[in-house]
Structures are given as structure tokens and as C-alpha cells.
Design a protein around this motif. Structure first.
Motif, PDB file in Angstrom:
ATOM      1  N   PHE A 118       0.809  -1.223   0.000  1.00 10.67           N
ATOM      2  CA  PHE A 118       0.000   0.000   0.000  1.00 10.67           C
ATOM      3  C   PHE A 118       0.845   1.277   0.000  1.00 10.67           C
ATOM      4  O   PHE A 118       0.312   2.374  -0.076  1.00 10.67           O
ATOM      5  N   GLY A 119       2.165   1.107   0.131  1.00 10.95           N
ATOM      6  CA  GLY A 119       3.020   2.290   0.197  1.00 10.95           C
ATOM      7  C   GLY A 119       2.841   3.072   1.494  1.00 10.95           C
ATOM      8  O   GLY A 119       3.092   4.270   1.547  1.00 10.95           O
ATOM      9  N   ILE A 120       2.370   2.359   2.539  1.00 12.42           N
ATOM     10  CA  ILE A 120       2.165   3.034   3.827  1.00 12.42           C
ATOM     11  C   ILE A 120       3.373   2.786   4.725  1.00 12.42           C
ATOM     12  O   ILE A 120       3.751   1.646   4.949  1.00 12.42           O
ATOM     13  N   THR A 121       3.996   3.851   5.199  1.00 11.14           N
ATOM     14  CA  THR A 121       4.996   3.683   6.260  1.00 11.14           C
ATOM     15  C   THR A 121       4.509   4.455   7.478  1.00 11.14           C
ATOM     16  O   THR A 121       4.014   5.566   7.360  1.00 11.14           O
ATOM     17  N   LEU A 122       4.623   3.817   8.647  1.00  8.76           N
ATOM     18  CA  LEU A 122       4.057   4.409   9.852  1.00  8.76           C
ATOM     19  C   LEU A 122       5.041   5.200  10.712  1.00  8.76           C
ATOM     20  O   LEU A 122       4.656   6.203  11.292  1.00  8.76           O
ATOM     21  N   PRO A 123       6.315   4.776  10.839  1.00 16.28           N
ATOM     22  CA  PRO A 123       7.214   5.560  11.672  1.00 16.28           C
ATOM     23  C   PRO A 123       7.339   6.995  11.141  1.00 16.28           C
ATOM     24  O   PRO A 123       7.196   7.218   9.937  1.00 16.28           O
ATOM     25  N   PHE A 124       7.562   7.926  12.040  1.00 11.24           N
ATOM     26  CA  PHE A 124       7.716   9.348  11.707  1.00 11.24           C
ATOM     27  C   PHE A 124       6.433   9.979  11.195  1.00 11.24           C
ATOM     28  O   PHE A 124       6.464  11.010  10.542  1.00 11.24           O
ATOM     29  N   THR A 125       5.268   9.351  11.416  1.00 11.36           N
ATOM     30  CA  THR A 125       4.021   9.972  10.991  1.00 11.36           C
ATOM     31  C   THR A 125       3.111  10.184  12.207  1.00 11.36           C
ATOM     32  O   THR A 125       3.299   9.565  13.251  1.00 11.36           O
ATOM     33  N   THR A 126       2.109  11.052  12.019  1.00 14.83           N
ATOM     34  CA  THR A 126       1.142  11.280  13.093  1.00 14.83           C
ATOM     35  C   THR A 126       0.381   9.988  13.404  1.00 14.83           C
ATOM     36  O   THR A 126       0.077   9.704  14.566  1.00 14.83           O
ATOM     37  N   THR A 127       0.093   9.198  12.354  1.00 17.51           N
ATOM     38  CA  THR A 127      -0.558   7.901  12.578  1.00 17.51           C
ATOM     39  C   THR A 127       0.304   7.038  13.494  1.00 17.51           C
ATOM     40  O   THR A 127      -0.211   6.308  14.349  1.00 17.51           O
ATOM     41  N   GLY A 128       1.612   7.127  13.306  1.00 15.24           N
ATOM     42  CA  GLY A 128       2.539   6.385  14.159  1.00 15.24           C
ATOM     43  C   GLY A 128       2.393   6.797  15.613  1.00 15.24           C
ATOM     44  O   GLY A 128       2.434   5.957  16.518  1.00 15.24           O
ATOM     45  N   VAL A 129       2.210   8.100  15.856  1.00 15.03           N
ATOM     46  CA  VAL A 129       2.015   8.586  17.225  1.00 15.03           C
ATOM     47  C   VAL A 129       0.750   7.958  17.804  1.00 15.03           C
ATOM     48  O   VAL A 129       0.742   7.465  18.941  1.00 15.03           O
ATOM     49  N   VAL A 130      -0.329   7.962  17.004  1.00 11.08           N
ATOM     50  CA  VAL A 130      -1.603   7.408  17.476  1.00 11.08           C
ATOM     51  C   VAL A 130      -1.435   5.926  17.820  1.00 11.08           C
ATOM     52  O   VAL A 130      -1.902   5.456  18.863  1.00 11.08           O
ATOM     53  N   LEU A 131      -0.736   5.191  16.969  1.00 14.26           N
ATOM     54  CA  LEU A 131      -0.517   3.766  17.222  1.00 14.26           C
ATOM     55  C   LEU A 131       0.275   3.550  18.508  1.00 14.26           C
ATOM     56  O   LEU A 131      -0.075   2.698  19.329  1.00 14.26           O
ATOM     57  N   ALA A 132       1.343   4.322  18.670  1.00 13.26           N
ATOM     58  CA  ALA A 132       2.178   4.175  19.868  1.00 13.26           C
ATOM     59  C   ALA A 132       1.350   4.455  21.115  1.00 13.26           C
ATOM     60  O   ALA A 132       1.420   3.727  22.111  1.00 13.26           O
ATOM     61  N   GLU A 133       0.528   5.511  21.054  1.00 13.04           N
ATOM     62  CA  GLU A 133      -0.279   5.866  22.219  1.00 13.04           C
ATOM     63  C   GLU A 133      -1.353   4.814  22.483  1.00 13.04           C
ATOM     64  O   GLU A 133      -1.650   4.492  23.631  1.00 13.04           O
ATOM     65  N   THR A 134      -1.936   4.276  21.411  1.00 13.16           N
ATOM     66  CA  THR A 134      -2.965   3.248  21.577  1.00 13.16           C
ATOM     67  C   THR A 134      -2.377   2.014  22.242  1.00 13.16           C
ATOM     68  O   THR A 134      -2.962   1.419  23.143  1.00 13.16           O
ATOM     69  N   PHE A 135      -1.174   1.647  21.791  1.00 10.31           N
ATOM     70  CA  PHE A 135      -0.502   0.465  22.340  1.00 10.31           C
ATOM     71  C   PHE A 135      -0.337   0.587  23.846  1.00 10.31           C
ATOM     72  O   PHE A 135      -0.540  -0.371  24.591  1.00 10.31           O
ATOM     73  N   VAL A 136       0.024   1.778  24.291  1.00  9.47           N
ATOM     74  CA  VAL A 136       0.299   1.978  25.709  1.00  9.47           C
ATOM     75  C   VAL A 136      -0.987   2.206  26.506  1.00  9.47           C
ATOM     76  O   VAL A 136      -1.093   1.807  27.663  1.00  9.47           O
ATOM     77  N   ALA A 137      -1.993   2.840  25.880  1.00 10.67           N
ATOM     78  CA  ALA A 137      -3.170   3.285  26.640  1.00 10.67           C
ATOM     79  C   ALA A 137      -4.320   2.278  26.648  1.00 10.67           C
ATOM     80  O   ALA A 137      -5.093   2.235  27.593  1.00 10.67           O
ATOM     81  N   MET A 138      -4.426   1.462  25.597  1.00  8.88           N
ATOM     82  CA  MET A 138      -5.593   0.586  25.481  1.00  8.88           C
ATOM     83  C   MET A 138      -5.769  -0.365  26.671  1.00  8.88           C
ATOM     84  O   MET A 138      -6.896  -0.581  27.118  1.00  8.88           O
ATOM     85  N   PRO A 139      -4.685  -0.940  27.215  1.00  9.73           N
ATOM     86  CA  PRO A 139      -4.870  -1.841  28.358  1.00  9.73           C
ATOM     87  C   PRO A 139      -5.635  -1.197  29.506  1.00  9.73           C
ATOM     88  O   PRO A 139      -6.432  -1.868  30.172  1.00  9.73           O
ATOM     89  N   PHE A 140      -5.437   0.105  29.736  1.00 13.62           N
ATOM     90  CA  PHE A 140      -6.161   0.787  30.806  1.00 13.62           C
ATOM     91  C   PHE A 140      -7.665   0.690  30.567  1.00 13.62           C
ATOM     92  O   PHE A 140      -8.441   0.439  31.479  1.00 13.62           O
ATOM     93  N   LEU A 141      -8.056   0.903  29.305  1.00 13.01           N
ATOM     94  CA  LEU A 141      -9.477   0.849  28.968  1.00 13.01           C
ATOM     95  C   LEU A 141     -10.003  -0.575  29.104  1.00 13.01           C
ATOM     96  O   LEU A 141     -11.053  -0.806  29.706  1.00 13.01           O
ATOM     97  N   VAL A 142      -9.257  -1.539  28.576  1.00 10.30           N
ATOM     98  CA  VAL A 142      -9.716  -2.935  28.605  1.00 10.30           C
ATOM     99  C   VAL A 142      -9.909  -3.400  30.042  1.00 10.30           C
ATOM    100  O   VAL A 142     -10.939  -3.986  30.394  1.00 10.30           O
TER     101      VAL A 142
END
Lengths: 256, 267
Positions: A118-142
Motif C-alpha cells: 500500500f506504500g504506507i509507512t508508519l514511523p515518523f508519521t502522526t498515525t505512528g504517534v496514534v498507534l504508539a499511544e494506543t498500544f500503551v493506553a488501550m490496556p487501561f481501557l480494557v
């Protein structure tokens, strides 16, 4: 009031409060308006709010069903799955960032296919920030939602299904309204954790103003050459945290 | 046992546990205090060295040599961005020696009167472009980094390697928008090693230390941005004697041999 409890309790309270008071005492109040009106601060704050909110949204979409799976179904290895879900809670965030790079980086296990298909790279992008934050924050919600689900009486759902509702309808019409406060509390916790995320973000998404430089990154880098700016930025984050606590006051601050 | 007696017993237990915790904490701090090299003559005890991330490999080698030459000593390092280290020294971090990657970050420390005496420049370092092995994007000049679509990482401008990179870019009249400003030179290099970035502007010494994990490209503009590395004994050094001995080793012919093998230039 028993003294052996009171003294350590007050010590603990002082220990938690003193750093925050120091922040207020040493704040550059006079130059604060100037510090806070700089475009960089607002850019970092806007990015932080947008990313934390997006991460919370993503956590809700996949985290609530995951919590339901853990609380309401039986399958072999459920305890193990729950342990895996809580792992990011105890994992140092930087390690999480490295793991994300190895998975979703340009050469990562999944990232290389994202890039070549798809030509998608995630590091160095705002989407990458969202992913990193989701990874760390989602367990709190679950964890929060799962706890609420366990406390909620399953008989309401059972009653709904015996009256002809499908299991999904019962979840949507009965369970969700029942656990809404738990979901809200979990979402606020996850949002606050995402807002403060540093390690995984700087490791996975890098640091570029306006694109991946969130408030905690800005605070850290400002501390090196402009401590006054770092304190000003910290005050903004402190204000946001207090606002979050205020939003949660029904649950915690008035806990009887 | 009556109920209330039981309760008091429990409370005492809790109080005892917290007292034990406090004792452990204070034991930690007194342990570092006892490391002071107070006896006259030979250096002893622990030397704490705060050093620029780019010095990691050579200083670790020198630290081992130092421990061998002076039995009873131990060198502990804190490697990081020079600006971070300088900031932690001025806010009271207990260090004996500071080796910075630029005179500007050393000035942060000397301006606060936190250094004992004048810092001495012991090596210099030149910038180089690091690319993945084989240089797949065929980068040969600094200007090549400005090609659109190329993912380049630089150090943040507060870090010496970032300040130097900016100087070199200015010298070449180039405008470069990186994908990230990294917090120290090693994290910039790591992004290339992991092939997340196509190139990074780092030090020659980092390229050499990374071995075959990256390829280096020299560029003439780097001559305009050579960094001086100063080293200084800190005023509040807990172990000044051993610290002086360590600085002497770094500045000796033996020290220079190790450092020049890593790619550092003579001052």
C-alpha cells in the motif's frame, strides 16, 4: 486517628504533592503568557490532544469488544490472553516503541508488507504517534471495562436473549448502557495515559514539530536548553490532568 | 490476643515496614558517600563520568583500562545527549567528570560554575552521512539528502550533532526537512540501522562504531562544522582524585590511541 497510620499517610501525601507545588512555585509566571502563546506550544498541544483522542477512539473500537471477550466468554487460555493484554501496562514504553518498530516499521514484520503493498509507512508519521499511544493506553481501557463487566449482572443479558434478542443485540441494547460509566472512566484513563505518552512515541514516531512532537516530547527537549519553557509546558499538561480528574470526580474524588 | 492488641500489632508491622523502606533508601545514599576516595595516594572508589553518546565505545574501553591500572576503582558511565547531561549536572546530578561533544554544552556547565578549572579539548569529531549498508539511495553529497521522498533523520538542534549538522547545511546553503529530530546521535543512527530512515547525519566515529550495519559518506561541508570535545572535572565531584586520574588517562598518549582508533581527530 492512629499515629502509625497517620504519619506515613501524611508523608505519602506530601511526597506526591511537593513536586507539583514546586512546579507552581518555580513557574515563570511573568513570562508565562509569552511562553504559552508561541506557535510551537500550541502546535504540540493540538497534536497531543488530537492524537490522544484518536488513540482513545481506536482503543474504544477494539478495546470494548476485547474486554467483553475476556469477561463474558470462556475459551482455553483466557487467563494467558488477559496477561498479554495487560503486558503493555508493565512494559517500559521505550521497549514498546522498539517492539512497534519491529512490527510496523518500514522493515517490520507487518510494516514491510504495508510498505510494499500500500506504500504506507508508519514511523515518523502522526498515525505512528496514534498507534504508539494506543498500544500503551488501550490496556487501561480494557482492564477498566472488563472490571465493570464482571461486576455487572449477566442475568439482564440472559433475560434479553431468552426474550428473543440476539447476543449482539443484547450487548448493544442492554450491556453497553449498563457499563457506560465504566467505559467512560476507562476512556478517560486511556486518554490521560495517551496524552502523557513519551517513550513509545519518541522511539516509534520520532520527533518533528507539528507532526510527531507531542507535549511530553516538547517538554523533554525544551528542558535541555530552555527550562522556563519546559516548566510552562508542564503547567499546561498539569492543567489538562486536573481537568481529567475533575471529569472523574464522581468516581474517585467523592469515593466514600 | 484481644482484637485491639492484634490491631496495634498490625499497625506496628506497617510502621516497621515503612521505617525499613526509609532505612533502605538512606542506605542507598550512604553507600555512594562511602565511595569517596578519601585516602591519600592512589585513586580509589567509584568515578562517575557523564559523557556524550558518541564517546560510548572509546570511553568504555578506557574505563576498563582505568580499572585495571588502578585496582579498587570502578568507572560508571552515563552516556547521553550532551545537552541532557549538562542540564542534569547543573541541576545537581552527582558526577565527577563531564565530557561533552561541544563547547556550547560544556559552557552550560561552566556558566553555572559547576566545573573545577577550565575544560580542556581532548578530541574533535567530524560529521558523516550514515546510510544503510550498500548505500541503496546512492547518496554521495550532502545535497543528495534534500532529494524529495528521502527519509533523513537529524539530531535535534539542542544536541551538538544537530547543531553541527545545521552548521554544515548552512555552509552548503542547503535546506533540509528531516522526518525526525532525534534526542541524541545514537538514536539517529539506530533509525538508519533499523532501515527506518534512509540516511542520518551523525559523527564519523558513530559510523565507524556501527561497523557493517551502516555505510558512511563523507561530505566536504563537514569541515565547516567540526566539533571540539571538552572534558572537565566537576566542582562537586564526589571523587576528585580518581576523576583527575581518569581525565589524565583520556588525555594521555594511550587515551588518544583508543580515541583515534574510534575515528576521533586530534584536537
Amino acid at each position: 486517628m492512629p499515629i502509625p497510620l497517620l504519619v506515613p499517610a501524611l508523608l505519602g501525601l506530601a511526597f506526591l504533592l511537593l513536586p507539583l507545588i514546586a512546579l507552581l512555585v518555580r513557574a515563570p509566571w511573568r513570562s508565562l503568557p509569552e511562553q504559552l502563546t508561541s506557535a510551537e506550544v500550541w502546535e504540540a498541544l493540538r497534536l497531543s490532544l488530537v492524537c490522544a483522542t484518536a488513540a482513545t477512539g481506536l482503543s474504544l473500537v477494539v478495546g470494548v469488544p476485547l474486554a467483553w471477550l475476556l469477561a463474558r466468554t470462556r475459551f482455553p487460555g483466557r487467563g494467558f490472553v488477559r496477561a498479554l493484554v495487560t503486558l503493555p501496562l508493565v512494559l517500559p514504553p521505550v521497549v514498546g516503541g522498539v517492539a512497534l518498530l519491529l512490527a510496523f516499521g518500514r522493515n517490520g514484520v507487518i510494516g514491510q508488507w504495508l510498505d510494499s503493498w500500500f506504500g504506507i509507512t508508519l514511523p515518523f508519521t502522526t498515525t505512528g504517534v496514534v498507534l504508539a499511544e494506543t498500544f500503551v493506553a488501550m490496556p487501561f481501557l480494557v482492564i477498566s471495562v472488563e472490571g465493570t463487566l464482571r461486576a455487572a449482572d449477566p442475568r439482564y443479558e440472559e433475560a434479553a436473549t431468552t426474550l428473543g434478542a440476539s447476543r449482539f443485540t443484547a450487548f448493544r441494547r442492554v450491556t453497553l448502557p449498563l457499563i457506560a460509566p465504566g467505559i467512560a472512566a476507562g476512556a478517560v484513563l486511556a486518554w490521560a495515559r495517551a496524552l502523557g505518552e513519551f517513550g513509545a512515541t519518541i522511539t516509534f514516531a520520532g520527533n518533528f514539530p507539528g507532526r510527531t512532537q507531542t507535549m511530553p516530547l516538547a517538554v523533554y527537549l525544551a528542558l535541555q536548553n530552555d527550562p522556563a519553557a519546559a516548566i510552562a509546558l508542564s503547567l499546561v499538561l498539569l492543567a489538562v490532568s486536573i481537568a481529567v480528574l475533575a471529569a472523574l470526580r464522581d468516581r474517585w474524588m467523592t469515593a466514600s | 490476643m484481644t482484637r485491639s492488641a492484634l490491631r496495634t500489632g498490625r499497625m506496628l508491622q506497617v510502621a516497621g515496614a515503612s521505617a525499613a523502606a526509609l532505612l533502605t533508601l538512606s542506605a542507598c545514599s550512604s553507600a555512594t558517600g562511602s565511595d569517596k576516595g578519601s585516602s591519600p595516594g592512589k585513586p580509589s572508589g567509584t568515578v562517575t563520568v557523564f559523557a556524550a553518546a558518541s564517546l560510548e565505545e572509546s570511553f568504555k574501553t578506557l574505563g576498563k583500562r582505568f580499572e585495571k591500572e588502578h585496582p579498587g576503582t570502578k568507572v560508571t558511565f552515563n552516556f547521553g545527549g550532551s545537552d541532557t547531561l549538562a542540564a542534569s549536572i547543573t541541576s545537581g546530578a552527582p558526577a565527577d567528570v563531564f565530557a561533552a561533544a561541544s563547547t556550547k554544552t560544556m559552557a552550560t556547565v561552566t556558566d553555572q560554575q559547576d566545573a573545577a578549572g577550565t575544560p580542556a579539548t581532548f578530541v574533535r569529531n567530524r560529521l558523516e552521512i550514515a546510510t544503510p549498508p550498500g548505500n541503496p539511495d546512492r547518496i554521495s553529497t550532502l545535497k543528495d539528502l534534500t532529494k524529495p521522498g528521502l527519509k533523513v533523520v537529524l539530531c535535534d538542534k539542542t544536541v551538538p550533532c544537530g547543531a553541527a549538522a545545521r552548521k554544515a547545511l548552512d555552509a552548503g546553503g542547503l535546506k533540509l526537512t528531516p522526518v525526525s529530530y532525534e534526542q541524541d546521535v545514537k538514536s539517529a543512527l539506530t533509525k538508519v540501522e533499523l532501515k527506518e530512515a534512509d540516511a542520518a547525519v551523525v559523527y564519523q566515529t558513530d559510523v565507524r562504531a556501527a561497523g557493517d550495519k551502516v555505510a558512511g559518506v563523507n561530505f566536504p561541508e563537514s569541515a565547516q562544522a567540526v566539533n571540539d570535545y571538552p572534558i572537565a572535572l566537576l566542582k562537586n565531584a564526589p571523587n576528585p582524585k580518581a576523576a583527575k586520574a581518569f581525565i589524565a588517562l583520556v588525555r594521555s598518549a594511550e587515551g588518544h590511541k583508543v580515541l583515534s582508533r574510534a575515528g576521533f581527530l586530534k584536537p
